[in-house]
Design a protein around this motif. Sequence first.
Motif, PDB file in Angstrom:
ATOM      1  N   SER A  32      64.420  43.660 -18.399  1.00  0.00           N
ATOM      2  CA  SER A  32      63.310  44.044 -19.265  1.00  0.00           C
ATOM      3  C   SER A  32      63.847  44.650 -20.558  1.00  0.00           C
ATOM      4  N   GLY A  33      63.274  44.239 -21.672  1.00  0.00           N
ATOM      5  CA  GLY A  33      63.653  44.791 -22.967  1.00  0.00           C
ATOM      6  C   GLY A  33      64.542  43.893 -23.798  1.00  0.00           C
ATOM      7  N   VAL A  84      69.724  37.076 -29.423  1.00  0.00           N
ATOM      8  CA  VAL A  84      69.384  38.274 -28.662  1.00  0.00           C
ATOM      9  C   VAL A  84      68.200  38.938 -29.337  1.00  0.00           C
ATOM     10  N   LYS A  85      67.074  38.989 -28.621  1.00  0.00           N
ATOM     11  CA  LYS A  85      65.869  39.618 -29.156  1.00  0.00           C
ATOM     12  C   LYS A  85      65.589  40.906 -28.396  1.00  0.00           C
ATOM     13  N   ASN A 101      61.832  50.942 -26.766  1.00  0.00           N
ATOM     14  CA  ASN A 101      62.213  51.918 -25.743  1.00  0.00           C
ATOM     15  C   ASN A 101      63.512  52.659 -26.088  1.00  0.00           C
ATOM     16  N   ASP A 102      63.915  52.667 -27.329  1.00  0.00           N
ATOM     17  CA  ASP A 102      65.149  53.315 -27.767  1.00  0.00           C
ATOM     18  C   ASP A 102      66.398  52.744 -27.100  1.00  0.00           C
ATOM     19  N   ASN A 148      68.890  46.382 -34.039  1.00  0.00           N
ATOM     20  CA  ASN A 148      68.013  46.348 -35.216  1.00  0.00           C
ATOM     21  C   ASN A 148      66.566  46.726 -34.911  1.00  0.00           C
ATOM     22  N   GLY A 149      66.234  47.063 -33.673  1.00  0.00           N
ATOM     23  CA  GLY A 149      64.878  47.509 -33.355  1.00  0.00           C
ATOM     24  C   GLY A 149      64.020  46.448 -32.708  1.00  0.00           C
ATOM     25  N   THR A 150      62.872  46.893 -32.279  1.00  0.00           N
ATOM     26  CA  THR A 150      61.932  46.057 -31.548  1.00  0.00           C
ATOM     27  C   THR A 150      61.531  44.815 -32.333  1.00  0.00           C
ATOM     28  N   ASN A 151      61.479  43.695 -31.642  1.00  0.00           N
ATOM     29  CA  ASN A 151      61.094  42.378 -32.168  1.00  0.00           C
ATOM     30  C   ASN A 151      62.098  41.780 -33.140  1.00  0.00           C
TER      31      ASN A 151
END
Length: 142
Positions: free
Chosen positions: A44-45, A66-67, A72-73, A98-101
């Motif tokens: 997950s994540g 890689v996404k 969730n930090d 680089n952060g979410t999405n």
Amino acid sequence: MKKRRFAVAGLLGVFALFGTVVVFPAPAQAATEWSMSNTSADVSGAWVHGSWWWGDNGRLYVKVQVKDTVANDRNAKARLMAYYRDGGTRYEELANDNGTNSTVTRTYNFASNVTRVEINECTDNSLSANICGRYSTIFYRS
């Protein structure tokens, strides 16, 4: 120069006698898509996916994306392990911080004697250990 023309003319005559033979360079192999979703490598994540193909130079190319899919930090990460016919191995890691999405992409290439490439997904941050799935095979040949 006359000998070359004579040889070409002779070959064309043979082709006309036995049927036309047309020689084109072999096209590059179409890429084979893969994804770690719903495999033992899935966590997950992170979403790790991509493609592989053989280059005209005889090397195996593996494109890895890689996404980071969850806010969730934790960073998303892919780990690759390649195995070679001579017993050698190669390890690579591609992190996305680089952060979410966001998605990070890299293309690796492997020598022609590669027999297997395995990949897994991980998430991590600087304060905790990696959470990783098991390795899953994306390329295999005997």
